[in-house]
Scaffold this motif. Structure first.
Motif, mmCIF file in Angstrom:
data_model
loop_
_atom_site.group_PDB
_atom_site.id
_atom_site.type_symbol
_atom_site.label_atom_id
_atom_site.label_comp_id
_atom_site.label_asym_id
_atom_site.label_seq_id
_atom_site.Cartn_x
_atom_site.Cartn_y
_atom_site.Cartn_z
ATOM 1 N N UNK A 441 0.819 -1.213 0.000
ATOM 2 C CA UNK A 441 0.000 0.000 0.000
ATOM 3 C C UNK A 441 0.854 1.264 0.000
ATOM 4 N N UNK A 442 2.118 1.148 0.469
ATOM 5 C CA UNK A 442 2.989 2.323 0.549
ATOM 6 C C UNK A 442 3.837 2.512 -0.704
ATOM 7 N N UNK A 443 3.786 1.539 -1.632
ATOM 8 C CA UNK A 443 4.624 1.626 -2.824
ATOM 9 C C UNK A 443 4.009 2.567 -3.847
ATOM 10 N N UNK A 444 4.867 3.316 -4.524
ATOM 11 C CA UNK A 444 4.420 4.193 -5.610
ATOM 12 C C UNK A 444 4.019 3.343 -6.806
ATOM 13 N N UNK A 445 3.180 3.842 -7.701
ATOM 14 C CA UNK A 445 2.789 3.062 -8.878
ATOM 15 C C UNK A 445 3.977 2.556 -9.686
ATOM 16 N N UNK A 446 5.006 3.401 -9.847
ATOM 17 C CA UNK A 446 6.185 2.968 -10.609
ATOM 18 C C UNK A 446 6.909 1.824 -9.911
ATOM 19 N N UNK A 447 6.880 1.811 -8.574
ATOM 20 C CA UNK A 447 7.518 0.717 -7.835
ATOM 21 C C UNK A 447 6.746 -0.578 -7.999
#
Length: 861
Positions: A441-447
């Motif tokens: 949930x804390x990851x950015x879309x690019x990640x």
């Protein structure tokens, strides 16, 4: 004891749960949740049907009547239907259920007219259309009339036609139930049906609308020739209009409906204006995007407003008459395209996201492998052609010389490949752990996108080590022993070389044993066992996440069952059906596993422990008989080569099983990214991400991270799904160009003009004649029944539970060391591999004869 629950579900608040709402109800709930103009309605759930049946102890009598039908005697279906309808007519609904229906009717408007429609659990579903199989009652007024219509709808689950349809489609009648939809009736001035793809020519770019005056029943019954309008799906422009002479229409009366003549002034008048047709077509596009596939939609027009009454998937759409046939390109000079190597793990057309992101990631470790062998510039990559993955190999003279040098270098690598593969596996698991530990949930879309790509790249890197390690080691050791045995040792009457290699301890065998153990544990808990026997596999899978046990199962048994099954999935549920990450793993779709447990509970299948022990005994006894007659040096060579082959035999199977270890996390990352894109309005749902290309996803990711509005790409998805379906019907050549000197490299490069026989490689001896079960992927597994012949493009270790039900196996690709061959030999069932086109030539349910001794498949009808 009958346990009562709340039986009424408001469709405006319902989740699209087909098990409680039935197919039609779940579809209406889904439409309502998307803010489409669905008239107010409530569902009398399938639990109410089961409550009614249980209250009067009818299930045994119903199933006895249904079981008495004889497929060759059509009159027996009618006799069974009459017996069952008599049961429903005899018994009233329980009073508490009538009370709940009364309260729900009051919310809809008391004595206002309603439509009462059946909604069976196997109705209006993808690939199965039950249109017209059960009943609909219009203009029903008052509680008494509604209750009577409900009872008649339930009885319509057991018409002669419905019983015959389920038998033909191999649907388990014991597990079905019916919900009933009670919906506010639209006093329609016009009504009709709409197809979001042209049903006459298959064009996905066209919407076809049929429209008539009055209620839509006149169209459904065929009483009127409707107006036909063809709309361009993209622009909404009217392409074609045929205004019919409409003679009949269905209207409301005080107590029902009446078919009457159309007034003269309306007979030749267009039912819909261009603007109305465009407005209705927009609803059609919205619904198609919601479902991700062409839809058949019933609509009505009342007081100038459209209402959506029903939507079901189109189940029999023809190929477009204007579509070019699938053609296969000719490779460039000095190139060869082959369905070999990594491509063998992708038997079907791949999704757009896999064809871009997945293959780009696969190329990176593939090039690393090439550089380990040579500094020469070699073309060796993967490309999608008509959706199918091909390996592209340069065949120029310098490249061919480089391949020869590589073949010399690979031998010492292969001999020490097991250790190198074990080290690569440890690295792969570490990559998996690294990404699994992250807070998604804390990851950015690019990640999220990067993580999915990195994990798949790591899986393919493991595969490249397998290519130069465990896979050729398994092949080479078995081939060496087989050649030695056949040429220097075997005498007439001696067992085949494969006998000495039976009984390998593989990951797939251990998974099968664990599943057998789980079934044995369930058998010790009779109430739980009864529940699983009586429930469909899909229903049992749907109930798994629920903490509360089903009726009749104790909380203690249910909690332990859920824990044990989840533990099984954690240990064995990551094996992939297909490397394309659009496909879920067994842990996500466990229906096939539950179907196998049901089979064990019903006394079917074979004991994997006994089968394994028998195989070990056969190979031990055979080896002892041979050794006693051999002398130096043959005796020593026989023993060493046999030990070498037996030690390395499991390597290929176990390595292939490992490839899916990262798959659940890859899908978790992509599904989360898809959810965010859907929330931003870019795609209709999370699963649609797989039908976008990598560049499109990257653009959406950049917009997300910049807090910019997302482009709506929903309209791109239905045509791509349709194209995938089109490609699925094609037979990909094993090698391109098709008439190539390199065809000897691919054993399943076969062509034949014989339409009644397929030729392949016999990999497990014996003959069997039985119905074919043609499976594309896990979405089809529910069709498999004990005694069927499994027909597939290929199989992986994740398919192993199906072998417990199979009488034989036929595949498009593969050879003697493929998963299908190995497992078929262990089960002692005939198998023919490398037919090239079995999944396209054989029809589901067709009787075929598999001759695993001679490598042929005869199509009986």
């Amino acid at each position: 004891m009958i346990i009562k629950t709340t039986f009424i579900i408001s469709l405006s608040e319902a989740q699209a749960d087909v098990l409680e709402l039935g197919g039609k109800g779940a579809s209406l709930a889904r439409l309502a949740s998307a803010d489409l103009p669905v008239p107010g309605a409530f569902a009398i759930s399938t639990s109410a049907y089961r409550y009614y049946v249980a209250s009067h102890d009818l299930q045994g009598q119903i199933m006895a009547a249904a079981a008495a039908v004889e497929p060759q005697k059509p009159e027996t279906f009618e006799e069974a239907a009459q017996r069952i309808h008599g049961l429903f007519a005899r018994y009233s609904l329980p009073k508490d259920l009538i009370s709940e229906i009364s309260e729900a009717c009051a919310v809809l408007g008391g004595d206002s007219p309603v439509a009462v429609r059946s909604s069976a659990t196997a109705e209006d579903l993808p690939d199965l259309s039950f249109a017209g199989q059960q009943e609909t009652y219009l203009n029903v007024r008052g509680l008494e009339a509604v209750v009577e219509a409900v009872r008649r709808c339930w009885a319509s689950l057991w018409t002669a036609r419905a019983i015959a349809y389920r038998l033909r489609q191999k649907i388990d009648s014991d597990s079905i139930a019916m919900s009933v939809i009670v919906q506010r009736l639209i006093v329609a001035e016009a009504a009709g049906v709409m197809f979001t793809a042209n049903p006459s020519n298959g064009k996905r770019s066209e919407i076809v609308i049929n429209a008539a005056w009055g209620l839509g029943e006149s169209i459904v019954s065929g009483a009127v020739t409707p107006d036909t309008l063809i709309i361009d799906k993209t622009t909404g422009h009217l392409l074609q209009r045929q205004t019919a002479e409409k003679q009949a229409m269905t209207i409301l009366t005080e107590s029902g409906t009446l078919e009457t003549l159309v007034p003269d002034e309306l007979k030749h008048k267009a039912v819909l204006s261009d603007a109305q047709a465009a407005e209705l077509a927009r609803y059609g596009v919205q619904i198609e995007n919601l479902y991700g596939r062409p839809m058949d939609i019933e609509w009505a027009l009342g007081n100038g407003n459209f209402a959506i009454l029903q939507a079901r998937p189109v189940t029999a759409l023809p190929e477009s008459a204007v579509e070019e046939p699938v053609t296969w390109p000719k490779p460039g000079r000095g190139e060869m395209y082959g369905r070999t190597s990594f491509a063998e793990q992708l038997p079907n057309p791949v999704s757009p996201l896999f064809g871009t992101l997945g293959l780009r990631m696969a190329d990176i470790p593939t090039q690393e492998l090439m550089k380990r062998f040579t500094t020469a510039k070699i073309k060796y990559t993967y490309v999608p052609i008509n959706g199918y993955v091909y390996m592209v190999a340069g065949m120029s003279l310098p490249e061919f010389i480089a391949y020869i040098r590589m073949s010399v270098q690979i031998t010492p690598m292969v001999l020490h490949g097991k250790e190198r593969c074990e080290a690569a596996r440890r690295e792969f698991i570490q990559v998996i752990r690294t990404w699994a530990e992250k807070d998604i949930s804390a990851l950015a879309p690019s990640e999220l996108l990067s993580g999915a790509g990195t994990l798949f790249q790591a899986a393919v890197r493991l595969y490249t080590h397998m290519q130069a390690g465990t896979v050729p080691l398994s092949t080479f050791s078995e081939a060496s022993f087989t050649q030695f045995y056949n040429r220097l040792v075997r005498r007439p009457g001696d067992p085949a070389a494969a006998t000495f290699l039976y009984g390998s301890e593989t990951v797939a065998l251990n998974a099968e044993k664990a599943l057998f153990d789980l079934a044995a544990w369930v058998r010790q808990h009779p109430c739980l066992a009864d529940y699983l026997r009586q429930s469909s596999a899909a229903q049992a899978a749907q109930n798994l996440p629920l903490y509360q046990p089903p009726s009749g199962v104790t909380l203690e048994d249910w909690t332990e069952w859920r824990g044990q099954f989840q533990a099984y999935l954690a240990e064995h549920g990551q094996m992939t059906y297909d490397l394309d990450f659009v496909n879920p793993v067994p842990a996500e779709q466990p229906s096939a596993l539950l179907e196998t447990i049901k089979m064990y509970l019903q006394g079917g299948g074979s004991n994997p422990y006994a089968r394994h022990q028998s195989a070990l005994q056969r190979r031990t006894q055979a080896a002892e008989r041979i050794v006693t007659r051999l002398h130096w040096p043959l005796k020593g060579w026989f023993q060493r080569l046999l030990r070498w082959a037996q030690e390395n035999a499991p390597g290929r199977e176990n390595s292939l099983a490992d490839l899916g270890l990262g798959h659940p996390i890859i899908r978790r990352y992509l599904n989360e990214l898809g959810r965010r894109l859907a929330a931003g309005g870019a795609i209709p749902n999370a699963e649609s991400i797989y039908w976008l290309e990598e560049a499109e996803v990257q653009e959406l990711v950049a917009a997300l991270e910049a807090n910019q509005p997302l482009a709506n790409l929903s309209s791109r998805i239905p045509p791509r799904r349709a194209e995938w379906q089109r490609y699925l019907k094609a037979t990909p050549p094993a090698i391109l160009p098709e008439k190539s000197k390199w065809s000897i490299l691919v054993p399943w490069h076969r062509t034949s003009d014989d339409r009644s026989m397929l030729h392949g490689i016999g990999t497990s001896a014996g003959q069997v004649t039985a119905p074919a079960c043609v499976l594309v992927g896990p979405q089809d597994f529910a069709r498999m029944r004990p005694g069927d012949i499994l027909v597939a493009a290929t199989t992986t270790p994740a398919w192993t539970p199906l072998f417990a039900m199979a009488a034989g196996v036929v595949t498009d690709i593969g050879g003697p060391l493929s998963h299908s061959s190995i497992v078929a030999r262990e089960y002692g069932i005939p198998a023919v591999m490398a037919t090239g086109s079995a999944t396209r030539r054989i029809l589901n349910g067709q009787i075929i004869m598999v001759d695993g001794t001679h490598g042929t498949v005869i199509l009986k009808n």
